[in-house]
Design a protein around this motif. Structure first.
Motif, mmCIF file in Angstrom:
data_model
loop_
_atom_site.group_PDB
_atom_site.id
_atom_site.type_symbol
_atom_site.label_atom_id
_atom_site.label_comp_id
_atom_site.label_asym_id
_atom_site.label_seq_id
_atom_site.Cartn_x
_atom_site.Cartn_y
_atom_site.Cartn_z
ATOM 1 N N ALA A 1 133.064 38.713 15.688
ATOM 2 C CA ALA A 1 132.786 37.358 15.207
ATOM 3 C C ALA A 1 131.382 37.007 15.694
ATOM 4 O O ALA A 1 131.015 37.336 16.818
ATOM 5 C CB ALA A 1 133.787 36.378 15.780
ATOM 6 N N ALA A 2 130.600 36.364 14.836
ATOM 7 C CA ALA A 2 129.222 36.051 15.221
ATOM 8 C C ALA A 2 128.800 34.712 14.650
ATOM 9 O O ALA A 2 129.354 34.238 13.650
ATOM 10 C CB ALA A 2 128.284 37.157 14.724
ATOM 11 N N GLY A 3 127.818 34.125 15.286
ATOM 12 C CA GLY A 3 127.237 32.885 14.777
ATOM 13 C C GLY A 3 126.231 33.207 13.687
ATOM 14 O O GLY A 3 125.481 34.184 13.787
ATOM 15 N N TYR B 1 119.022 28.988 19.396
ATOM 16 C CA TYR B 1 119.275 29.433 18.011
ATOM 17 C C TYR B 1 117.961 29.560 17.249
ATOM 18 O O TYR B 1 117.738 30.518 16.513
ATOM 19 C CB TYR B 1 120.202 28.460 17.286
ATOM 20 C CG TYR B 1 121.666 28.590 17.672
ATOM 21 C CD1 TYR B 1 122.270 29.849 17.799
ATOM 22 C CD2 TYR B 1 122.454 27.467 17.900
ATOM 23 C CE1 TYR B 1 123.603 29.970 18.149
ATOM 24 C CE2 TYR B 1 123.798 27.580 18.247
ATOM 25 C CZ TYR B 1 124.367 28.832 18.376
ATOM 26 O OH TYR B 1 125.690 28.948 18.726
ATOM 27 N N LEU C 1 128.022 29.322 24.197
ATOM 28 C CA LEU C 1 127.307 29.421 22.935
ATOM 29 C C LEU C 1 125.864 28.989 23.212
ATOM 30 O O LEU C 1 125.522 28.623 24.327
ATOM 31 C CB LEU C 1 127.982 28.562 21.868
ATOM 32 C CG LEU C 1 129.437 28.967 21.557
ATOM 33 C CD1 LEU C 1 129.949 28.201 20.352
ATOM 34 C CD2 LEU C 1 129.575 30.460 21.305
ATOM 35 N N GLU C 2 125.029 29.023 22.177
ATOM 36 C CA GLU C 2 123.605 28.818 22.407
ATOM 37 C C GLU C 2 123.193 27.364 22.197
ATOM 38 O O GLU C 2 123.847 26.608 21.475
ATOM 39 C CB GLU C 2 122.793 29.733 21.474
ATOM 40 C CG GLU C 2 122.916 31.209 21.811
ATOM 41 C CD GLU C 2 124.290 31.794 21.557
ATOM 42 O OE1 GLU C 2 124.927 31.396 20.553
ATOM 43 O OE2 GLU C 2 124.741 32.621 22.367
ATOM 44 N N THR D 1 131.250 33.167 11.827
ATOM 45 C CA THR D 1 132.305 32.178 12.071
ATOM 46 C C THR D 1 131.796 30.750 12.212
ATOM 47 O O THR D 1 132.577 29.808 12.132
ATOM 48 C CB THR D 1 133.081 32.536 13.348
ATOM 49 O OG1 THR D 1 132.146 32.725 14.407
ATOM 50 C CG2 THR D 1 133.924 33.774 13.158
ATOM 51 N N ASP D 2 130.496 30.589 12.452
ATOM 52 C CA ASP D 2 129.959 29.230 12.589
ATOM 53 C C ASP D 2 128.482 29.226 12.233
ATOM 54 O O ASP D 2 127.785 30.209 12.463
ATOM 55 C CB ASP D 2 130.170 28.703 14.022
ATOM 56 C CG ASP D 2 129.704 29.688 15.086
ATOM 57 O OD1 ASP D 2 130.286 30.786 15.185
ATOM 58 O OD2 ASP D 2 128.736 29.376 15.804
ATOM 59 N N ILE E 1 136.372 28.664 15.151
ATOM 60 C CA ILE E 1 135.816 30.027 15.097
ATOM 61 C C ILE E 1 136.938 31.025 14.806
ATOM 62 O O ILE E 1 136.827 31.887 13.926
ATOM 63 C CB ILE E 1 135.070 30.359 16.413
ATOM 64 C CG1 ILE E 1 133.762 29.544 16.478
ATOM 65 C CG2 ILE E 1 134.782 31.853 16.540
ATOM 66 C CD1 ILE E 1 132.950 29.718 17.751
ATOM 67 N N CYS F 1 124.724 28.222 12.662
ATOM 68 C CA CYS F 1 123.888 27.886 13.822
ATOM 69 C C CYS F 1 122.547 27.344 13.350
ATOM 70 O O CYS F 1 121.502 27.976 13.519
ATOM 71 C CB CYS F 1 123.696 29.121 14.685
ATOM 72 S SG CYS F 1 125.252 29.916 15.129
ATOM 73 N N VAL G 1 124.341 36.091 15.710
ATOM 74 C CA VAL G 1 124.336 36.213 17.172
ATOM 75 C C VAL G 1 125.765 36.328 17.686
ATOM 76 O O VAL G 1 126.658 35.636 17.235
ATOM 77 C CB VAL G 1 123.605 35.022 17.843
ATOM 78 C CG1 VAL G 1 124.138 33.668 17.379
ATOM 79 C CG2 VAL G 1 123.689 35.108 19.375
HETATM 80 N N1 HPA Z 1 126.997 32.509 19.425
HETATM 81 C C1 HPA Z 1 127.411 33.573 20.108
HETATM 82 N N2 HPA Z 1 128.527 34.215 19.838
HETATM 83 C C2 HPA Z 1 129.273 33.776 18.843
HETATM 84 C C3 HPA Z 1 128.910 32.668 18.105
HETATM 85 C C4 HPA Z 1 127.710 32.004 18.407
HETATM 86 O O1 HPA Z 1 127.323 31.016 17.782
HETATM 87 N N3 HPA Z 1 129.878 32.475 17.152
HETATM 88 C C5 HPA Z 1 130.797 33.446 17.352
HETATM 89 N N4 HPA Z 1 130.434 34.226 18.356
#
Ligand code: HPA
Length: 239
Positions: free
Chosen positions: A80-82, A165, A159-160, A201-202, A217, A204, A176
């Motif tokens: 899963a990543a932003g 970001y 998170l960042e 998943t989201d 998420i 940024c 990310v």
């Molecule tokens: N940042 C880092 N890791 C993540 C994020 C994010 O926004 N979303 C899901 N994993």
């Protein structure tokens, strides 16, 4: 739910495997599952380890070493990543074409074990062109949107910030996350071809940032999961 596709599964709990770490994140499970998909032998990790959990980089990547010694031919990763690329939307997927490693440690640091690979592993093709080309083809056939881009790995667990970001996007990243790169480094060290797909998943967007809820998420990841499974099951059939 990918593991539900595995035929004749043999399930081994991580806690019964010598030296295997045990995941501390509740929604990440801890089972190694052996079986077949489309007639191919599969070893699946249900649950993986993250640096932010407090493990060493060597602990995180031990399963990849073990699976290599057991004879796997390909390593397929998901995360899963932003989403840092404003042309895309959360819920879409990104095929990782390349990465930037901003994690503060490296699984290859320390004595090099020549039996596994060289001291200075080449990283000109960290993600297998063969697997990536196949995945792009499969996604087109199945009319599944699969973006292609750069993943940046950070330590987490926070998170960042908006400024972070903005920075991550400016240095060339499209997504990310807090995982994947250690495993990819170890796979490349051993000459093990790999590929990785991020579920975005989201969003940024530094100029329009909303609080990221873990529940959201996880919900976006679960909703996208069937499409990811579809791609990987088909890929397994074709390699
Ligand atoms: N940042 C880092 N890791 C993540 C994020 C994010 O926004 N979303 C899901 N994993």
């Amino acid at each position: 739910k990918f593991v539900e596709q595995i035929k004749n599964p043999v399930v081994i709990n991580y806690n019964s495997i010598p030296h295997f770490p045990i995941s501390t994140v509740e929604h990440h499970k801890g089972k190694l599952i052996y079986g077949t998909i489309k007639g191919k032998k599969i070893l699946a990790m249900q649950g993986r380890f993250h640096y932010y959990e407090g493990y060493s980089m060597q602990q995180i990547t031990l399963p990849v070493r073990v699976m290599h010694v057991l004879g796997i031919k390909y390593l397929l990763i998901s995360n899963a990543a932003g989403n840092l690329n404003l042309k895309w939307k959360k819920g879409e997927m990104m095929l990782i074409d390349d990465h930037i490693n901003l994690q503060p440690d490296n699984p290859l640091r320390g004595a090099n074990f020549e039996v596994f690979g060289p001291r200075f592993p080449d990283m000109s093709e960290p993600y297998s062109k063969k697997l990536n080309n196949l995945l792009v083809k499969i996604a087109k056939e199945k009319k599944v949107k699969l973006n292609k881009g750069v993943y940046v790995a950070v330590m987490g667990p926070n998170l960042e910030t908006r400024a972070e970001y903005r920075f991550l996007n400016r240095i060339g990243a499209d997504a990310v996350g807090m995982s994947t790169v250690p495993e990819v480094l170890v796979a490349n060290h051993m000459g093990l071809p790999c590929c990785a797909i991020s579920v975005l998943t989201d969003d940024c967007d530094p100029d329009n940032l909303k609080p990221a809820l873990l529940s959201e998420i996880v919900a976006v990841a679960s909703k996208t999961e069937p499409r990811l499974t579809e791609l990987y099951v088909e890929l397994i059939g074709r390699v």
